[in-house]
Design a protein around this motif. Structure first.
Motif, PDB file in Angstrom:
ATOM      1  N   GLY A 120       0.804  -1.216   0.000  1.00 40.64           N
ATOM      2  CA  GLY A 120       0.000   0.000   0.000  1.00 40.64           C
ATOM      3  C   GLY A 120       0.835   1.264   0.000  1.00 40.64           C
ATOM      4  N   ASN A 121       0.151   2.374  -0.052  1.00 42.40           N
ATOM      5  CA  ASN A 121       0.768   3.701   0.012  1.00 42.40           C
ATOM      6  C   ASN A 121       0.140   4.471   1.160  1.00 42.40           C
ATOM      7  OD1 ASN A 121       2.493   3.719  -2.404  1.00 42.40           O
ATOM      8  ND2 ASN A 121       0.558   3.448  -3.480  1.00 42.40           N
ATOM      9  N   PHE A 122       0.973   5.131   1.949  1.00 39.96           N
ATOM     10  CA  PHE A 122       0.500   5.913   3.084  1.00 39.96           C
ATOM     11  C   PHE A 122       0.316   7.371   2.674  1.00 39.96           C
ATOM     12  CE2 PHE A 122       2.208   2.322   5.364  1.00 39.96           C
ATOM     13  CZ  PHE A 122       1.348   2.197   6.443  1.00 39.96           C
ATOM     14  N   VAL A 123      -0.688   8.001   3.260  1.00 40.61           N
ATOM     15  CA  VAL A 123      -0.936   9.422   3.060  1.00 40.61           C
ATOM     16  C   VAL A 123      -0.992  10.062   4.442  1.00 40.61           C
ATOM     17  CG1 VAL A 123      -2.556  11.165   2.208  1.00 40.61           C
ATOM     18  CG2 VAL A 123      -2.250   9.026   0.943  1.00 40.61           C
ATOM     19  N   LEU A 124      -0.179  11.096   4.648  1.00 38.99           N
ATOM     20  CA  LEU A 124      -0.196  11.859   5.893  1.00 38.99           C
ATOM     21  C   LEU A 124      -1.048  13.088   5.666  1.00 38.99           C
ATOM     22  CD1 LEU A 124       0.996  12.230   8.798  1.00 38.99           C
ATOM     23  CD2 LEU A 124       2.781  13.631   7.718  1.00 38.99           C
ATOM     24  N   ARG A 125      -1.988  13.325   6.579  1.00 37.16           N
ATOM     25  CA  ARG A 125      -2.874  14.494   6.479  1.00 37.16           C
ATOM     26  C   ARG A 125      -2.648  15.405   7.675  1.00 37.16           C
ATOM     27  NH1 ARG A 125      -7.078  14.241   2.893  1.00 37.16           N
ATOM     28  NH2 ARG A 125      -7.241  12.291   1.744  1.00 37.16           N
ATOM     29  N   LYS A 126      -2.676  16.711   7.406  1.00 36.20           N
ATOM     30  CA  LYS A 126      -2.599  17.711   8.465  1.00 36.20           C
ATOM     31  C   LYS A 126      -3.882  18.525   8.385  1.00 36.20           C
ATOM     32  CE  LYS A 126      -0.219  21.788  10.126  1.00 36.20           C
ATOM     33  NZ  LYS A 126       0.664  22.882   9.750  1.00 36.20           N
ATOM     34  N   ASN A 127      -4.595  18.578   9.496  1.00 33.50           N
ATOM     35  CA  ASN A 127      -5.866  19.304   9.561  1.00 33.50           C
ATOM     36  C   ASN A 127      -6.795  18.887   8.413  1.00 33.50           C
ATOM     37  OD1 ASN A 127      -4.849  20.659  11.823  1.00 33.50           O
ATOM     38  ND2 ASN A 127      -3.991  22.285  10.564  1.00 33.50           N
ATOM     39  N   GLY A 128      -6.775  17.589   8.078  1.00 35.96           N
ATOM     40  CA  GLY A 128      -7.659  17.039   7.060  1.00 35.96           C
ATOM     41  C   GLY A 128      -7.153  17.111   5.634  1.00 35.96           C
ATOM     42  N   ARG A 129      -6.055  17.824   5.392  1.00 32.93           N
ATOM     43  CA  ARG A 129      -5.525  17.971   4.029  1.00 32.93           C
ATOM     44  C   ARG A 129      -4.284  17.096   3.844  1.00 32.93           C
ATOM     45  NH1 ARG A 129      -6.597  24.102   4.270  1.00 32.93           N
ATOM     46  NH2 ARG A 129      -8.474  24.223   2.990  1.00 32.93           N
ATOM     47  N   PRO A 130      -4.172  16.439   2.682  1.00 32.53           N
ATOM     48  CA  PRO A 130      -2.977  15.621   2.446  1.00 32.53           C
ATOM     49  C   PRO A 130      -1.731  16.505   2.337  1.00 32.53           C
ATOM     50  CG  PRO A 130      -4.497  15.512   0.554  1.00 32.53           C
ATOM     51  CD  PRO A 130      -5.127  16.385   1.583  1.00 32.53           C
ATOM     52  N   VAL A 131      -0.669  16.090   3.023  1.00 29.79           N
ATOM     53  CA  VAL A 131       0.586  16.851   2.963  1.00 29.79           C
ATOM     54  C   VAL A 131       1.736  16.036   2.383  1.00 29.79           C
ATOM     55  CG1 VAL A 131       0.083  18.550   4.753  1.00 29.79           C
ATOM     56  CG2 VAL A 131       1.043  16.375   5.417  1.00 29.79           C
TER      57      VAL A 131
END
Length: 164
Positions: free
Chosen positions: A44-55
Protein backbone atom coordinates in the motif's frame (compact mmCIF):
# COMPACT_ATOMS: atom_id res chain seq x y z
CA UNK A 1 -28.64 -16.46 0.13
CA UNK A 2 -28.26 -12.74 -0.61
CA UNK A 3 -29.87 -11.22 -3.68
CA UNK A 4 -27.29 -10.57 -6.46
CA UNK A 5 -27.71 -6.77 -6.38
CA UNK A 6 -26.43 -6.56 -2.79
CA UNK A 7 -22.99 -7.79 -3.83
CA UNK A 8 -22.59 -4.68 -6.00
CA UNK A 9 -22.48 -2.54 -2.88
CA UNK A 10 -19.95 -4.58 -0.92
CA UNK A 11 -16.74 -2.61 -0.70
CA UNK A 12 -13.49 -4.08 0.48
CA UNK A 13 -12.46 -2.39 3.70
CA UNK A 14 -8.92 -2.03 4.94
CA UNK A 15 -7.96 -2.05 8.63
CA UNK A 16 -7.47 1.31 10.30
CA UNK A 17 -3.82 2.44 10.62
CA UNK A 18 -2.29 3.93 13.76
CA UNK A 19 -0.18 7.08 14.13
CA UNK A 20 2.42 8.04 16.73
CA UNK A 21 5.13 10.66 17.18
CA UNK A 22 8.76 10.07 18.12
CA UNK A 23 10.25 11.30 20.35
CA UNK A 24 6.99 12.98 21.44
CA UNK A 25 3.93 14.86 20.21
CA UNK A 26 5.09 17.92 22.18
CA UNK A 27 8.36 19.16 20.71
CA UNK A 28 10.37 22.39 20.83
CA UNK A 29 10.72 24.69 17.83
CA UNK A 30 13.76 24.05 15.58
CA UNK A 31 13.80 20.35 16.53
CA UNK A 32 12.57 17.36 14.54
CA UNK A 33 9.90 14.71 14.89
CA UNK A 34 9.05 11.47 13.11
CA UNK A 35 5.36 10.76 12.57
CA UNK A 36 5.00 6.98 12.36
CA UNK A 37 2.08 5.43 10.52
CA UNK A 38 1.53 1.72 10.88
CA UNK A 39 -0.84 -0.65 9.10
CA UNK A 40 -1.06 -4.44 9.01
CA UNK A 41 -0.07 -4.58 5.34
CA UNK A 42 3.01 -4.08 3.19
CA UNK A 43 1.04 -3.63 -0.02
CA UNK A 44 0.00 0.00 0.00
CA UNK A 45 0.77 3.70 0.01
CA UNK A 46 0.50 5.91 3.08
CA UNK A 47 -0.94 9.42 3.06
CA UNK A 48 -0.20 11.86 5.89
CA UNK A 49 -2.87 14.49 6.48
CA UNK A 50 -2.60 17.71 8.47
CA UNK A 51 -5.87 19.30 9.56
CA UNK A 52 -7.66 17.04 7.06
CA UNK A 53 -5.52 17.97 4.03
CA UNK A 54 -2.98 15.62 2.45
CA UNK A 55 0.59 16.85 2.96
CA UNK A 56 2.78 13.86 2.04
CA UNK A 57 2.54 10.35 0.73
CA UNK A 58 4.91 7.42 0.50
CA UNK A 59 4.85 3.76 -0.50
CA UNK A 60 4.67 1.28 2.33
CA UNK A 61 8.23 0.12 3.02
CA UNK A 62 9.17 -3.55 3.20
CA UNK A 63 9.00 -3.54 6.97
CA UNK A 64 6.99 -5.83 9.21
CA UNK A 65 3.56 -4.39 9.80
CA UNK A 66 3.89 -1.71 7.11
CA UNK A 67 5.49 1.13 9.07
CA UNK A 68 6.01 4.47 7.30
CA UNK A 69 7.88 7.37 8.89
CA UNK A 70 7.29 10.97 7.88
CA UNK A 71 10.16 13.16 9.12
CA UNK A 72 9.53 16.81 9.94
CA UNK A 73 12.70 18.83 10.61
CA UNK A 74 13.43 22.40 11.73
CA UNK A 75 9.95 22.60 13.27
CA UNK A 76 8.10 25.90 13.45
CA UNK A 77 4.90 26.64 15.33
CA UNK A 78 3.18 26.50 11.92
CA UNK A 79 3.93 22.74 11.85
CA UNK A 80 1.66 22.24 14.85
CA UNK A 81 -1.74 20.76 14.09
CA UNK A 82 -3.86 17.64 13.88
CA UNK A 83 -2.21 14.83 11.91
CA UNK A 84 -3.72 11.55 10.75
CA UNK A 85 -2.72 8.93 8.23
CA UNK A 86 -4.47 6.51 5.93
CA UNK A 87 -3.35 4.13 3.25
CA UNK A 88 -4.60 2.63 0.05
CA UNK A 89 -3.70 -0.52 -1.81
CA UNK A 90 -1.16 -0.18 -4.61
CA UNK A 91 -3.09 0.15 -7.86
CA UNK A 92 -6.43 0.63 -6.04
CA UNK A 93 -6.55 4.31 -5.11
CA UNK A 94 -10.31 4.10 -4.56
CA UNK A 95 -9.93 1.46 -1.82
CA UNK A 96 -8.76 3.47 1.19
CA UNK A 97 -8.45 2.66 4.85
CA UNK A 98 -10.35 4.68 7.41
CA UNK A 99 -8.13 7.44 8.80
CA UNK A 100 -6.11 6.82 11.95
CA UNK A 101 -6.99 8.55 15.17
CA UNK A 102 -5.87 12.17 15.21
CA UNK A 103 -2.47 12.99 16.69
CA UNK A 104 -2.13 16.56 17.92
CA UNK A 105 1.41 17.82 17.31
CA UNK A 106 2.34 20.72 19.60
CA UNK A 107 5.41 22.81 18.82
CA UNK A 108 6.55 24.88 21.76
CA UNK A 109 8.09 28.28 21.17
CA UNK A 110 10.23 30.69 23.06
CA UNK A 111 7.31 31.99 25.06
CA UNK A 112 7.27 33.25 28.59
CA UNK A 113 5.87 30.59 30.90
CA UNK A 114 2.14 30.78 31.58
CA UNK A 115 0.89 31.07 35.14
CA UNK A 116 -1.15 28.33 36.78
CA UNK A 117 -3.42 28.52 39.82
CA UNK A 118 -5.46 25.92 41.67
CA UNK A 119 -8.91 27.10 42.72
CA UNK A 120 -8.82 25.01 45.86
CA UNK A 121 -6.60 25.91 48.79
CA UNK A 122 -5.17 23.46 51.26
CA UNK A 123 -5.30 19.71 51.15
CA UNK A 124 -7.21 17.85 48.48
CA UNK A 125 -8.58 14.40 49.16
CA UNK A 126 -8.59 11.65 46.54
CA UNK A 127 -11.57 11.92 44.21
CA UNK A 128 -12.15 15.61 44.97
CA UNK A 129 -12.39 18.00 42.02
CA UNK A 130 -9.86 20.79 41.56
CA UNK A 131 -10.01 23.52 38.92
CA UNK A 132 -6.71 24.68 37.46
CA UNK A 133 -6.53 28.09 35.79
CA UNK A 134 -3.74 28.65 33.30
CA UNK A 135 -3.07 32.12 31.92
CA UNK A 136 -0.78 33.13 29.06
CA UNK A 137 1.18 36.38 29.08
CA UNK A 138 -0.95 39.26 27.79
CA UNK A 139 1.24 39.97 24.76
CA UNK A 140 0.41 36.60 23.17
CA UNK A 141 -2.24 36.93 20.51
CA UNK A 142 -3.54 34.72 17.74
CA UNK A 143 -4.22 31.03 17.89
CA UNK A 144 -2.84 29.47 21.05
CA UNK A 145 -3.70 26.31 22.98
CA UNK A 146 -2.93 25.25 26.50
CA UNK A 147 -1.57 21.80 27.26
CA UNK A 148 -1.76 20.46 30.81
CA UNK A 149 1.26 18.24 31.41
CA UNK A 150 2.28 16.17 34.39
CA UNK A 151 5.85 16.80 35.50
CA UNK A 152 8.24 14.40 33.78
CA UNK A 153 5.88 13.53 30.90
CA UNK A 154 5.49 14.93 27.40
CA UNK A 155 1.97 13.70 26.64
CA UNK A 156 -0.73 16.26 27.49
CA UNK A 157 -3.35 15.23 30.04
CA UNK A 158 -5.74 17.80 28.60
CA UNK A 159 -5.77 20.43 25.86
CA UNK A 160 -7.80 23.62 25.97
CA UNK A 161 -8.29 26.70 23.83
CA UNK A 162 -8.36 29.99 25.74
CA UNK A 163 -11.70 31.12 27.14
CA UNK A 164 -11.27 34.87 27.12
Amino acid sequence: MNPPFLSLFCVESLPRPSISAWPSSVVPANSQVALRCSAPTKDGNFVLRKNGRPVRSMPSPDSPGGLAEFHLADLKTSNAGEYACEYYRTGSFHIRSPPSDVLLLLVTGDFQKPSIQAHKRGKVTAGEKVTLKCQAPEYLTGSIRFALLKKGTSTPIELQSPAG
